[in-house]
Design an enzyme around this catalytic site. Structure first.
Site, short mmCIF file in Angstrom:
data_model
loop_
_atom_site.label_atom_id
_atom_site.label_comp_id
_atom_site.label_asym_id
_atom_site.label_seq_id
_atom_site.Cartn_x
_atom_site.Cartn_y
_atom_site.Cartn_z
N LYS A 1 -7.00 -74.69 -9.65
CA LYS A 1 -7.75 -75.84 -9.16
C LYS A 1 -9.15 -75.71 -9.72
CE LYS A 1 -9.83 -78.07 -5.22
NZ LYS A 1 -10.33 -77.88 -3.84
N THR B 1 -11.26 -77.99 5.94
CA THR B 1 -12.18 -77.99 7.07
C THR B 1 -11.64 -78.73 8.28
OG1 THR B 1 -13.99 -77.99 5.46
CG2 THR B 1 -14.56 -78.46 7.74
#
Length: 257
Positions: A96, A207
């Site tokens: 990524k 998150t």
């Protein structure tokens, strides 16, 4: 079935591994989400010594596919070097790719991102670039060798949800055959359902789950939302209309005088 670089996956929910209150909670959240891919930062693995080794062992025990990331990199050189180290450490060509351009918004440096993607693709990496919803940048990343795109819908960790639905819809329409994964900005299960209804292939979260009051319950909620959004898209959504349309036919109704 979701296919990324030739790998077929059942789950369309990808999870990050940071910010959880404990490794045990993280593991339970992964299971509740049904995630098959998790992102792992090279910085986490190398910074913790014995703790880092324990973390890596835990991730391996979950039976998920690891997607290393270059989180925190602010230059092409730093991102490319980190990616090379991650390949050696984690034993995968998947990466990524993050090249951060702004300290406050964590918006990607699109110029550095395209340059780094070209270098890594040329070295055999299978690149998952964290990018914006910009169409031209998307084209440049595909030309650089990327076969998956990961546009944001809002700044990382902001929990603001999709900020520009028209741009996201346009990106999906321009690249109907390219796997598109929403990465960053999702804060609620309804946000995930919304982008999946647009036809996006998957959602990457961290998150919103890790910092929830109950991360395990929130992971399960997001899993259902992603599935619902995908199902709605495949079923064919009713488009908004300017005027009311009766659901009960008026022809043949009894008339009273």
């Amino acid at each position: 079935m979701l296919e990324l670089y030739g790998q077929k996956l059942s789950s369309r929910l990808l999870l990050g591994t940071a910010l959880y209150p404990s490794p045990a909670v993280m593991a339970e959240a992964m299971k509740a989400a049904g995630a098959e891919i998790v992102t792992v930062s090279l910085r986490r693995e190398t910074a913790g010594g014995k703790t880092g080794g324990q973390f890596w062992s835990l991730v391996q025990s979950l039976g998920v596919r690891v997607l290393p990331n270059t989180a925190g990199c602010h230059s092409v050189k730093e991102a490319v070097t980190t990616a090379r180290m991650a390949r050696e450490l984690f034993g995968t060509n998947w990466i990524k790719l993050e090249v951060i351009g702004n300290h406050d918004t964590l918006q990607p440096d699109i110029f550095g991102l395209v340059e780094a993607a070209g270098i890594l693709a040329g070295e055999g990496f299978e690149v998952f670039p964290y990018t914006t919803e910009d169409l031209i940048v998307a084209e440049k990343l595909l030309e650089a060798g990327c076969k998956v795109l990961m546009p944001w819908c809002a700044p990382i960790g902001s929990a603001r949800g999709p900020q520009n639905l028209d741009a996201l819809r346009s990106l999906r329409g321009h690249f109907p055959d390219v796997p598109l994964i929403i990465d960053a900005g999702i804060g609620r299960p309804s946000h995930a359902a919304t982008v999946m209804e647009l036809g996006y292939d998957a959602v990457l979260l961290n998150t919103a789950i890790a910092k929830a009051g109950d991360p395990v319950a929130m992971a399960a909620a997001f899993s259902k939302a992603v599935e619902a959004g995908r199902g709605a898209h495949c079923a064919g959504l009713l488009e908004p209309r300017d005027m009311a349309v009766p659901s009960t036919p008026v022809i043949g109704m009894a008339a009273f005088s």
